[in-house]
Structure formats: C-alpha cells, structure tokens
Design a protein around this motif. Structure first.
Motif, PDB file in Angstrom:
ATOM      1  N   TRP A  35       0.948   3.555  -8.301  1.00 16.52           N
ATOM      2  CA  TRP A  35       2.086   2.817  -8.837  1.00 16.52           C
ATOM      3  C   TRP A  35       3.352   3.159  -8.067  1.00 16.52           C
ATOM      4  CZ3 TRP A  35       5.070   4.944 -13.539  1.00 16.52           C
ATOM      5  CH2 TRP A  35       6.127   4.096 -13.888  1.00 16.52           C
ATOM      6  N   VAL A  36       4.056   2.116  -7.617  1.00 19.26           N
ATOM      7  CA  VAL A  36       5.399   2.269  -7.063  1.00 19.26           C
ATOM      8  C   VAL A  36       6.345   1.419  -7.894  1.00 19.26           C
ATOM      9  CG1 VAL A  36       4.655   2.878  -4.723  1.00 19.26           C
ATOM     10  CG2 VAL A  36       5.044   0.479  -5.299  1.00 19.26           C
ATOM     11  N   LYS A  37       7.607   1.844  -7.954  1.00 18.07           N
ATOM     12  CA  LYS A  37       8.552   1.273  -8.902  1.00 18.07           C
ATOM     13  C   LYS A  37       9.509   0.238  -8.321  1.00 18.07           C
ATOM     14  CE  LYS A  37       8.353   5.667 -11.332  1.00 18.07           C
ATOM     15  NZ  LYS A  37       7.401   6.315 -10.468  1.00 18.07           N
ATOM     16  N   ASP A  38       9.487   0.033  -7.005  1.00 17.20           N
ATOM     17  CA  ASP A  38      10.373  -0.975  -6.423  1.00 17.20           C
ATOM     18  C   ASP A  38       9.770  -1.512  -5.131  1.00 17.20           C
ATOM     19  OD1 ASP A  38      11.413   0.576  -4.085  1.00 17.20           O
ATOM     20  OD2 ASP A  38      12.366   1.796  -5.626  1.00 17.20           O
ATOM     21  N   GLY A  39      10.374  -2.585  -4.624  1.00 17.32           N
ATOM     22  CA  GLY A  39       9.861  -3.236  -3.434  1.00 17.32           C
ATOM     23  C   GLY A  39       9.958  -2.394  -2.175  1.00 17.32           C
ATOM     24  N   ALA A  40      11.019  -1.602  -2.057  1.00 16.35           N
ATOM     25  CA  ALA A  40      11.170  -0.745  -0.879  1.00 16.35           C
ATOM     26  C   ALA A  40      10.052   0.298  -0.832  1.00 16.35           C
ATOM     27  CB  ALA A  40      12.545  -0.074  -0.884  1.00 16.35           C
ATOM     28  N   GLN A  41       9.714   0.870  -1.984  1.00 22.77           N
ATOM     29  CA  GLN A  41       8.602   1.827  -2.037  1.00 22.77           C
ATOM     30  C   GLN A  41       7.285   1.154  -1.668  1.00 22.77           C
ATOM     31  OE1 GLN A  41       8.642   3.590  -6.041  1.00 22.77           O
ATOM     32  NE2 GLN A  41       8.682   5.579  -5.033  1.00 22.77           N
ATOM     33  N   ALA A  42       7.107  -0.085  -2.106  1.00 26.47           N
ATOM     34  CA  ALA A  42       5.875  -0.817  -1.784  1.00 26.47           C
ATOM     35  C   ALA A  42       5.725  -0.981  -0.280  1.00 26.47           C
ATOM     36  CB  ALA A  42       5.874  -2.184  -2.470  1.00 26.47           C
ATOM     37  N   ILE A  43       6.795  -1.368   0.393  1.00 28.33           N
ATOM     38  CA  ILE A  43       6.764  -1.537   1.846  1.00 28.33           C
ATOM     39  C   ILE A  43       6.500  -0.200   2.527  1.00 28.33           C
ATOM     40  CG2 ILE A  43       8.185  -2.108   3.861  1.00 28.33           C
ATOM     41  CD1 ILE A  43       7.051  -4.543   2.268  1.00 28.33           C
ATOM     42  N   ASP A  44       7.182   0.850   2.071  1.00 27.53           N
ATOM     43  CA  ASP A  44       6.951   2.183   2.654  1.00 27.53           C
ATOM     44  C   ASP A  44       5.498   2.610   2.471  1.00 27.53           C
ATOM     45  OD1 ASP A  44       9.540   2.363   3.541  1.00 27.53           O
ATOM     46  OD2 ASP A  44      10.174   3.848   2.055  1.00 27.53           O
ATOM     47  N   PHE A  45       4.934   2.353   1.289  1.00 24.92           N
ATOM     48  CA  PHE A  45       3.539   2.716   1.036  1.00 24.92           C
ATOM     49  C   PHE A  45       2.606   1.941   1.967  1.00 24.92           C
ATOM     50  CE2 PHE A  45      -0.595   2.184  -0.835  1.00 24.92           C
ATOM     51  CZ  PHE A  45      -0.922   3.468  -1.234  1.00 24.92           C
ATOM     52  N   LEU A  46       2.753   0.641   1.999  1.00 29.73           N
ATOM     53  CA  LEU A  46       1.838  -0.196   2.774  1.00 29.73           C
ATOM     54  C   LEU A  46       1.899   0.081   4.271  1.00 29.73           C
ATOM     55  CD1 LEU A  46       2.307  -3.517   0.814  1.00 29.73           C
ATOM     56  CD2 LEU A  46       0.204  -2.165   0.956  1.00 29.73           C
ATOM     57  N   PHE A  47       3.096   0.406   4.767  1.00 32.27           N
ATOM     58  CA  PHE A  47       3.268   0.643   6.200  1.00 32.27           C
ATOM     59  C   PHE A  47       3.325   2.142   6.545  1.00 32.27           C
ATOM     60  CE2 PHE A  47       4.631  -3.707   5.582  1.00 32.27           C
ATOM     61  CZ  PHE A  47       4.032  -4.355   6.651  1.00 32.27           C
ATOM     62  N   ALA A  48       2.998   2.997   5.551  1.00 36.55           N
ATOM     63  CA  ALA A  48       2.955   4.457   5.738  1.00 36.55           C
ATOM     64  C   ALA A  48       4.254   4.967   6.380  1.00 36.55           C
ATOM     65  CB  ALA A  48       1.732   4.865   6.545  1.00 36.55           C
ATOM     66  N   LYS A  49       5.365   4.651   5.717  1.00 35.95           N
ATOM     67  CA  LYS A  49       6.680   5.092   6.189  1.00 35.95           C
ATOM     68  C   LYS A  49       7.341   5.932   5.096  1.00 35.95           C
ATOM     69  CE  LYS A  49       8.609   1.103   6.809  1.00 35.95           C
ATOM     70  NZ  LYS A  49       9.386  -0.070   7.169  1.00 35.95           N
ATOM     71  N   GLY A  50       8.463   6.574   5.448  1.00 35.96           N
ATOM     72  CA  GLY A  50       9.248   7.325   4.472  1.00 35.96           C
ATOM     73  C   GLY A  50       8.429   8.358   3.746  1.00 35.96           C
ATOM     74  N   GLU A  51       8.523   8.362   2.421  1.00 34.30           N
ATOM     75  CA  GLU A  51       7.808   9.357   1.623  1.00 34.30           C
ATOM     76  C   GLU A  51       6.287   9.227   1.726  1.00 34.30           C
ATOM     77  OE1 GLU A  51       7.821   8.692  -2.852  1.00 34.30           O
ATOM     78  OE2 GLU A  51       9.237   7.116  -2.253  1.00 34.30           O
ATOM     79  N   PHE A  52       5.802   8.121   2.278  1.00 36.13           N
ATOM     80  CA  PHE A  52       4.361   7.893   2.418  1.00 36.13           C
ATOM     81  C   PHE A  52       3.896   7.999   3.868  1.00 36.13           C
ATOM     82  CE2 PHE A  52       5.852   5.363  -1.230  1.00 36.13           C
ATOM     83  CZ  PHE A  52       5.202   6.057  -2.234  1.00 36.13           C
ATOM     84  N   SER A  53       4.695   8.629   4.714  1.00 34.61           N
ATOM     85  CA  SER A  53       4.368   8.707   6.142  1.00 34.61           C
ATOM     86  C   SER A  53       3.083   9.499   6.407  1.00 34.61           C
ATOM     87  CB  SER A  53       5.531   9.285   6.945  1.00 34.61           C
ATOM     88  OG  SER A  53       5.820  10.597   6.508  1.00 34.61           O
ATOM     89  N   GLU A  54       2.677  10.340   5.481  1.00 35.21           N
ATOM     90  CA  GLU A  54       1.444  11.118   5.642  1.00 35.21           C
ATOM     91  C   GLU A  54       0.203  10.337   5.207  1.00 35.21           C
ATOM     92  OE1 GLU A  54       1.315  14.286   6.970  1.00 35.21           O
ATOM     93  OE2 GLU A  54       3.428  13.901   7.426  1.00 35.21           O
ATOM     94  N   ARG A  55       0.399   9.202   4.577  1.00 33.78           N
ATOM     95  CA  ARG A  55      -0.719   8.381   4.102  1.00 33.78           C
ATOM     96  C   ARG A  55      -1.466   7.770   5.281  1.00 33.78           C
ATOM     97  NH1 ARG A  55      -2.531   3.539   2.617  1.00 33.78           N
ATOM     98  NH2 ARG A  55      -0.896   2.281   3.555  1.00 33.78           N
ATOM     99  N   ASN A  56      -2.778   7.688   5.164  1.00 31.47           N
ATOM    100  CA  ASN A  56      -3.590   7.051   6.193  1.00 31.47           C
ATOM    101  C   ASN A  56      -3.384   5.540   6.102  1.00 31.47           C
ATOM    102  OD1 ASN A  56      -5.553   5.936   7.836  1.00 31.47           O
ATOM    103  ND2 ASN A  56      -7.124   7.407   7.236  1.00 31.47           N
ATOM    104  N   ILE A  57      -2.716   4.979   7.085  1.00 36.43           N
ATOM    105  CA  ILE A  57      -2.390   3.544   7.069  1.00 36.43           C
ATOM    106  C   ILE A  57      -3.636   2.668   7.102  1.00 36.43           C
ATOM    107  CG2 ILE A  57      -2.150   3.248   9.569  1.00 36.43           C
ATOM    108  CD1 ILE A  57       0.443   1.573   8.793  1.00 36.43           C
ATOM    109  N   ASN A  58      -4.767   3.221   7.547  1.00 33.18           N
ATOM    110  CA  ASN A  58      -6.006   2.451   7.594  1.00 33.18           C
ATOM    111  C   ASN A  58      -6.658   2.284   6.228  1.00 33.18           C
ATOM    112  OD1 ASN A  58      -5.964   2.024  10.445  1.00 33.18           O
ATOM    113  ND2 ASN A  58      -6.508   4.177  10.664  1.00 33.18           N
ATOM    114  N   HIS A  59      -6.194   3.024   5.230  1.00 31.88           N
ATOM    115  CA  HIS A  59      -6.698   2.877   3.863  1.00 31.88           C
ATOM    116  C   HIS A  59      -5.869   1.816   3.142  1.00 31.88           C
ATOM    117  CE1 HIS A  59      -8.567   7.180   3.788  1.00 31.88           C
ATOM    118  NE2 HIS A  59      -9.196   6.361   4.589  1.00 31.88           N
ATOM    119  N   THR A  60      -6.156   0.579   3.459  1.00 28.70           N
ATOM    120  CA  THR A  60      -5.438  -0.545   2.855  1.00 28.70           C
ATOM    121  C   THR A  60      -5.985  -0.784   1.448  1.00 28.70           C
ATOM    122  OG1 THR A  60      -5.250  -1.525   5.047  1.00 28.70           O
ATOM    123  CG2 THR A  60      -4.808  -2.956   3.187  1.00 28.70           C
TER     124      THR A  60
END
Length: 149
Positions: A35-60
């Motif tokens: 769960w993310v609470k706003d659109g900016a977080q959603a973009i960061d999550f999906l593109f593995a940026k910002g607070e989600f930069s450690e996320r594996n971008i290949n896990h769509t």
C-alpha cells in the motif's frame, strides 16, 4: 523489500486501504499487497526510485489498484506515466475510485486503464468487489510474460 508484490494498492483513504488489504488476505487472494498513500509514492515504487530504490524493479506487480483522487500526483498522472513507460505499459491498472464522473472515466480509458470500478459505499458490497477484483486479476487473468525483442 525482497519479495515480489502482486498487488500495488494506491489509496489515500486509510479505511478503504485497510479494508481492501484485509479482504484480500482473508480470502487468500494475495499476501503480497503493498500500500502506498499517494501518486508520487506509486511512481517511486513502480520505478524503484526514492524510498523504494532498493526494490527489485523487475518484480512488477500483477495489478495496480489505483485511486483517482490522490495527493501529490492524481491517478490520471500515475496512469499516464505507467502507459508512457516502455517497461510498464502493459501493467494492468484498475481505477478504483469514488468518482462516477463521465469525464474521469473517459480520461482513464483514453489513457489505457484496464478497468474502471466505482467503489461501492456499502461495506459488504465493497468487500465483495475487492474479493472479485483480486480473484480476477491474480487468478483468472492471463498476462504476457516479458519478452525481449
């Protein structure tokens, strides 16, 4: 965040988000809801940026449940960025919103949303809608595997 997320829930209303996550887990549809609470977080999550930069971008995720009216970036902006991305343009996106406005629906479909669901107000109807959505997108729907050209 090591494991793959199956559902990305983009929802600023805490009550709706908690109810949706509880319903999905209760029905054993997905234990991998994020769960993310706003659109900016959603973009960061999906593109593995910002607070989600450690996320594996290949896990769509298998599907994005996207609210329309969001802080920072609204659902239309998020949908536009997803559809403009070569890597994510086929990602299933379901607009899950309280807006019944025709212009919102038309704009969403023009940008390539896969489905537009108006959130039911009734508790039982809402939980059934979430259960059905989860079942359809995670069990029934067939998506293409990523193919390198």
């Amino acid at each position: 965040m090591k494991e793959a997320v199956q559902i990305l829930l983009v929802e600023d209303n805490k009550n709706d988000a908690e109810l949706a996550m509880r319903t999905l887990k209760k029905n054993n549809i997905s234990n991998q809801v994020f769960w993310v609470k706003d659109g900016a977080q959603a973009i960061d999550f999906l593109f593995a940026k910002g607070e989600f930069s450690e996320r594996n971008i290949n896990h769509t995720p298998k599907v994005v449940l996207l609210d329309l009216k969001l802080p920072k970036k609204d659902g239309i902006e998020v949908l536009r960025e997803i559809r403009n991305s070569e890597e994510l343009k086929q990602l299933p996106v379901v607009m899950l919103t309280s807006s019944k406005e025709e212009k919102d629906m038309v704009k969403s479909y023009d940008l390539g949303v896969n489905s537009y669901i108006v959130k039911p107000i009734d508790f039982d109807d809402f939980t059934k809608a979430i259960k059905d959505l989860g079942y359809y997108w995670l069990v029934m729907n067939q998506s293409p595997k990523k193919v390198s050209l």
